[in-house]
Design a protein around this motif. Sequence first.
Motif, mmCIF file in Angstrom:
data_model
loop_
_atom_site.group_PDB
_atom_site.id
_atom_site.type_symbol
_atom_site.label_atom_id
_atom_site.label_comp_id
_atom_site.label_asym_id
_atom_site.label_seq_id
_atom_site.Cartn_x
_atom_site.Cartn_y
_atom_site.Cartn_z
ATOM 1 N N MET A 159 0.870 -1.179 0.000
ATOM 2 C CA MET A 159 0.000 0.000 0.000
ATOM 3 C C MET A 159 0.912 1.235 0.000
ATOM 4 N N PRO A 160 0.430 2.361 -0.523
ATOM 5 C CA PRO A 160 1.289 3.547 -0.534
ATOM 6 C C PRO A 160 1.461 4.113 0.875
ATOM 7 N N ASN A 161 2.640 4.640 1.138
ATOM 8 C CA ASN A 161 2.871 5.237 2.463
ATOM 9 C C ASN A 161 2.409 6.696 2.468
ATOM 10 N N ILE A 193 -4.081 5.348 -8.032
ATOM 11 C CA ILE A 193 -2.695 5.755 -7.768
ATOM 12 C C ILE A 193 -1.769 4.716 -8.375
ATOM 13 N N GLY A 194 -0.835 5.165 -9.205
ATOM 14 C CA GLY A 194 0.128 4.268 -9.840
ATOM 15 C C GLY A 194 -0.036 4.255 -11.349
ATOM 16 N N THR A 195 1.082 4.076 -12.043
ATOM 17 C CA THR A 195 1.059 3.969 -13.507
ATOM 18 C C THR A 195 2.054 2.901 -13.979
ATOM 19 N N GLY A 196 2.124 1.795 -13.234
ATOM 20 C CA GLY A 196 2.943 0.645 -13.648
ATOM 21 C C GLY A 196 2.145 -0.247 -14.596
ATOM 22 N N ALA A 197 2.667 -1.444 -14.860
ATOM 23 C CA ALA A 197 2.018 -2.378 -15.794
ATOM 24 C C ALA A 197 0.582 -2.677 -15.370
ATOM 25 N N THR A 198 0.369 -2.831 -14.063
ATOM 26 C CA THR A 198 -0.962 -3.148 -13.543
ATOM 27 C C THR A 198 -1.913 -1.974 -13.756
ATOM 28 N N ALA A 199 -1.461 -0.780 -13.378
ATOM 29 C CA ALA A 199 -2.317 0.403 -13.507
ATOM 30 C C ALA A 199 -2.698 0.616 -14.968
ATOM 31 N N GLN A 217 -0.120 10.060 -11.097
ATOM 32 C CA GLN A 217 1.116 9.488 -11.643
ATOM 33 C C GLN A 217 2.349 10.089 -10.970
ATOM 34 N N ARG A 218 3.217 9.212 -10.471
ATOM 35 C CA ARG A 218 4.495 9.695 -9.911
ATOM 36 C C ARG A 218 5.597 9.538 -10.956
ATOM 37 N N THR A 219 5.658 8.353 -11.578
ATOM 38 C CA THR A 219 6.664 8.112 -12.625
ATOM 39 C C THR A 219 5.975 7.507 -13.840
ATOM 40 N N PRO A 220 5.998 8.216 -14.979
ATOM 41 C CA PRO A 220 5.438 7.570 -16.174
ATOM 42 C C PRO A 220 6.340 6.415 -16.603
ATOM 43 N N THR A 337 14.139 0.017 -19.601
ATOM 44 C CA THR A 337 15.026 -0.153 -18.444
ATOM 45 C C THR A 337 14.239 -0.483 -17.180
ATOM 46 N N ARG A 338 12.902 -0.375 -17.264
ATOM 47 C CA ARG A 338 12.020 -0.957 -16.254
ATOM 48 C C ARG A 338 11.160 -1.965 -17.010
ATOM 49 N N ARG A 339 10.444 -2.775 -16.279
ATOM 50 C CA ARG A 339 9.605 -3.779 -16.935
ATOM 51 C C ARG A 339 8.650 -3.054 -17.877
ATOM 52 N N LEU A 340 8.650 -3.441 -19.140
ATOM 53 C CA LEU A 340 7.853 -2.741 -20.137
ATOM 54 C C LEU A 340 6.375 -3.119 -20.036
ATOM 55 N N TYR A 387 -5.639 1.335 -5.561
ATOM 56 C CA TYR A 387 -4.199 1.407 -5.325
ATOM 57 C C TYR A 387 -3.518 0.414 -6.255
ATOM 58 N N ALA A 388 -2.885 0.939 -7.298
ATOM 59 C CA ALA A 388 -2.129 0.061 -8.220
ATOM 60 C C ALA A 388 -0.652 0.292 -7.907
ATOM 61 N N THR A 389 -0.333 0.122 -6.627
ATOM 62 C CA THR A 389 0.965 0.592 -6.127
ATOM 63 C C THR A 389 2.017 -0.505 -6.022
ATOM 64 N N GLY A 390 1.759 -1.651 -6.591
ATOM 65 C CA GLY A 390 2.823 -2.623 -6.793
ATOM 66 C C GLY A 390 3.180 -3.503 -5.612
ATOM 67 N N PHE A 391 4.399 -4.022 -5.690
ATOM 68 C CA PHE A 391 4.831 -5.110 -4.805
ATOM 69 C C PHE A 391 6.229 -4.834 -4.260
ATOM 70 N N SER A 500 13.407 0.270 -9.699
ATOM 71 C CA SER A 500 12.166 -0.441 -10.011
ATOM 72 C C SER A 500 12.090 -1.631 -9.065
ATOM 73 N N TRP A 501 10.983 -2.362 -9.108
ATOM 74 C CA TRP A 501 10.909 -3.528 -8.215
ATOM 75 C C TRP A 501 11.983 -4.548 -8.572
ATOM 76 N N GLN A 502 12.432 -4.521 -9.840
ATOM 77 C CA GLN A 502 13.456 -5.474 -10.272
ATOM 78 C C GLN A 502 14.811 -5.189 -9.637
ATOM 79 N N ARG A 507 9.546 2.446 -2.523
ATOM 80 C CA ARG A 507 9.612 3.574 -1.575
ATOM 81 C C ARG A 507 8.572 3.473 -0.464
ATOM 82 N N ASN A 508 7.681 2.504 -0.572
ATOM 83 C CA ASN A 508 6.677 2.326 0.499
ATOM 84 C C ASN A 508 7.179 1.413 1.617
ATOM 85 N N VAL A 509 8.353 0.809 1.400
ATOM 86 C CA VAL A 509 8.852 -0.151 2.383
ATOM 87 C C VAL A 509 10.183 0.345 2.940
HETATM 88 P P1 NA7 Z 1 4.877 -1.356 -10.259
HETATM 89 O O1 NA7 Z 1 5.416 -1.522 -11.610
HETATM 90 O O2 NA7 Z 1 5.815 -1.386 -9.105
HETATM 91 O O3 NA7 Z 1 4.059 0.011 -10.245
HETATM 92 C C1 NA7 Z 1 3.586 0.589 -9.066
HETATM 93 C C2 NA7 Z 1 3.104 1.978 -9.399
HETATM 94 O O4 NA7 Z 1 2.595 2.607 -8.209
HETATM 95 C C3 NA7 Z 1 4.222 2.876 -9.900
HETATM 96 O O5 NA7 Z 1 3.701 3.726 -10.866
HETATM 97 C C4 NA7 Z 1 4.626 3.624 -8.640
HETATM 98 O O6 NA7 Z 1 5.271 4.853 -8.878
HETATM 99 C C5 NA7 Z 1 3.268 3.832 -8.003
HETATM 100 N N1 NA7 Z 1 3.360 4.092 -6.572
HETATM 101 C C6 NA7 Z 1 3.772 3.226 -5.611
HETATM 102 N N2 NA7 Z 1 3.733 3.816 -4.415
HETATM 103 C C7 NA7 Z 1 3.288 5.075 -4.610
HETATM 104 C C8 NA7 Z 1 3.047 6.151 -3.733
HETATM 105 N N3 NA7 Z 1 3.278 6.048 -2.425
HETATM 106 N N4 NA7 Z 1 2.604 7.305 -4.256
HETATM 107 C C9 NA7 Z 1 2.375 7.394 -5.582
HETATM 108 N N5 NA7 Z 1 2.578 6.416 -6.476
HETATM 109 C C10 NA7 Z 1 3.043 5.253 -5.983
HETATM 110 O O7 NA7 Z 1 3.764 -2.457 -9.945
HETATM 111 P P2 NA7 Z 1 2.697 -3.094 -10.941
HETATM 112 O O8 NA7 Z 1 1.727 -3.821 -10.100
HETATM 113 O O9 NA7 Z 1 2.190 -2.108 -11.898
HETATM 114 O O10 NA7 Z 1 3.544 -4.108 -11.768
HETATM 115 C C11 NA7 Z 1 4.302 -5.122 -11.118
HETATM 116 C C12 NA7 Z 1 4.626 -6.205 -12.055
HETATM 117 O O11 NA7 Z 1 3.449 -7.018 -12.249
HETATM 118 C C13 NA7 Z 1 5.007 -5.817 -13.423
HETATM 119 O O12 NA7 Z 1 6.336 -5.490 -13.530
HETATM 120 C C14 NA7 Z 1 4.649 -7.054 -14.198
HETATM 121 O O13 NA7 Z 1 5.690 -8.002 -14.107
HETATM 122 C C15 NA7 Z 1 3.443 -7.567 -13.537
HETATM 123 P P3 NA7 Z 1 6.910 4.901 -8.941
HETATM 124 O O14 NA7 Z 1 7.252 4.222 -10.229
HETATM 125 O O15 NA7 Z 1 7.390 4.127 -7.738
HETATM 126 O O16 NA7 Z 1 7.227 6.328 -8.872
#
Ligand code: NA7
Length: 546
Positions: A159-161, A193-199, A217-220, A337-340, A387-391, A500-502, A507-509
């Motif tokens: 979850m986002p901090n 919240i979030g713009t990774g592959a899931t979002a 969006q924090r990072t496109p 350079t991050r998971r596409l 919350y599409a805030t990843g792992f 990246s997670w890779q 930043r939430n942990v």
């Molecule tokens: P990702 O790729 O880790 O994306 C998480 C997204 O959530 C990313 O855009 C983050 O921005 C954003 N995020 C996380 N925490 C915050 C907070 N606190 N505030 C704002 N935004 C935040 O996870 P996904 O689930 O999309 O994808 C994971 C993998 O699943 C993917 O690589 C595939 O293999 C399948 P950030 O980039 O950290 O600035």
Amino acid sequence: MTARTAIDTAAEGGIATYEAIIIGAGIGGMYQLHRLRGLGMHVRVFEAGSDIGGTWYWNRYPGARFDSESWSYGFSFSDEVLQEWEWPEHFAAQPDTLRYLNYVADKFDFRRDIEFNARVAAARFDDERTLWTITLENGAQAAAPLLITALGPLSAHTMPNIPGVGTFEGPAYHTARWPKEGVDLKGKRVGIIGTGATAIQTIQTIAKDVGHLTVFQRTPNWAAPLHNSRITPEEQADIKARYREIFDHCKTTVSCFIHTPDPRKALEISPEEREAFWEKLYSEPGFGIWMGNFSDVLVDEKANALMSAFVARKIRQRVKDPKTADKLIPKNHGFGTRRLPLESGYYEVYNQDNVELVDINETPIERITAKGIKTTDQEREFDLIIYATGFDGVTGPYDRVDIRGPGGRSLKEDWTKMPRTFLGVQAEGFPNLLMILGPHTARGNIPRNIEQIVDWLTDLIAYMRANGIKRIEPRTEAIDMWAEHVDKAAAPLLSSRIASWQTGINRNVEGRQVLRVLGYNGSQVKYRRLADKVAAGGYREFIQSS
Ligand code: NA7
């Protein structure tokens, strides 16, 4: 006959003991169970969810689907399954994948040996008895000399901090905990919240249904078209006839996908030739644009910058408002350079009147409120927050289990700076703990990697049984060698320098802000060769005790 569960045995005052315990009933856990059954072993699987499927059980968010070709993804061990199962699309949606995994689980009666709703909270090694004892969250225990972790590299969602998470009065879901019964989004005001592959998959899917969507969006990320389509009957027949060929081919590629890099270098050919190839890749399905690109794109900054400029032009063409387009173009990392993420109409979503993109670098989120999300300039009200805030990738799932080796040694503490493993299958100082997709294993097309590692582990276990070996752990020299090799393999890749997670950044942990190499970034062909050499040599890299 119904198998006795750990809970039954605990109720009788004992601890259920098996020959091996597997944690996790996703693709890795199921296949490992299948292989150990083949050795005639008494095995029990403990699974946190209420059913099988792992990633595909948990991630039910709208639009969840493969970015890998469906027909390169399934299990390869059963010709019968390969011939019976029909993938409906080249890139299957989550419900189809879960249906597939259930079909396999039914066919091989996997559930007979799996305990569900059984989240493992702790695992302790008894040095004298050479025995791992696991404790579930509900307090029940089970034991086995061998403990195999099939936790999944992306199972610890975060979850986002952000202050106030939990104070929102409406429904709020992390994408990895989407309700099984689905969510009615029609006409709703939704914030994501979030713009990774899931979002990206979620946004492009829900934008047409919701009343209004605000994307924070924090990072496109650089994303490219998926180009999914249905599998025609002719294609289906062709796929079924060629399964062996497809899987054999996957064994020869860098990441077990069907794609292979083009040997040419972007910097050594004419701009016209380069552009024509990139246009072709952009129009083709799947990860070809990432893994089948020129050989210098992911390792040479200049080549990468050219590729990034190509994709940036595409984004500008597809997004009408130049300011929004600019926000969607990554500035702090290059293409691939991050998971596409692969997308289907993602960029066009921002041309809709009901969609707003908020760059939270310009107007940071201050807090989640009872009614919505407050940025520095305004509070937006929502009916629902996503919350599409990843792992916390790769090591996060291990950190969530209190794993203690001899003398109470903590795996979590050991791995704070950098995991130390041999081939990613065993951590330093944790005898008989075997990992499927642990840190520093080859990772790409996941089921292909899983099959390779599970087959290798099964051979190791068969070897132990045949030779009366009760305890196994890697030698320090082997771990040192592997650590050096992992570093060397990561060094040339531009992705090794990007957060990246890779690379272990979340930043939430707490403690996850330092770049750590978490995969083996050399070719899986090399990984397989090295692992096979270890096996052929009688596992001399391991201390073996009878
Ligand atoms: P990702 O790729 O880790 O994306 C998480 C997204 O959530 C990313 O855009 C983050 O921005 C954003 N995020 C996380 N925490 C915050 C907070 N606190 N505030 C704002 N935004 C935040 O996870 P996904 O689930 O999309 O994808 C994971 C993998 O699943 C993917 O690589 C595939 O293999 C399948 P950030 O980039 O950290 O600035």
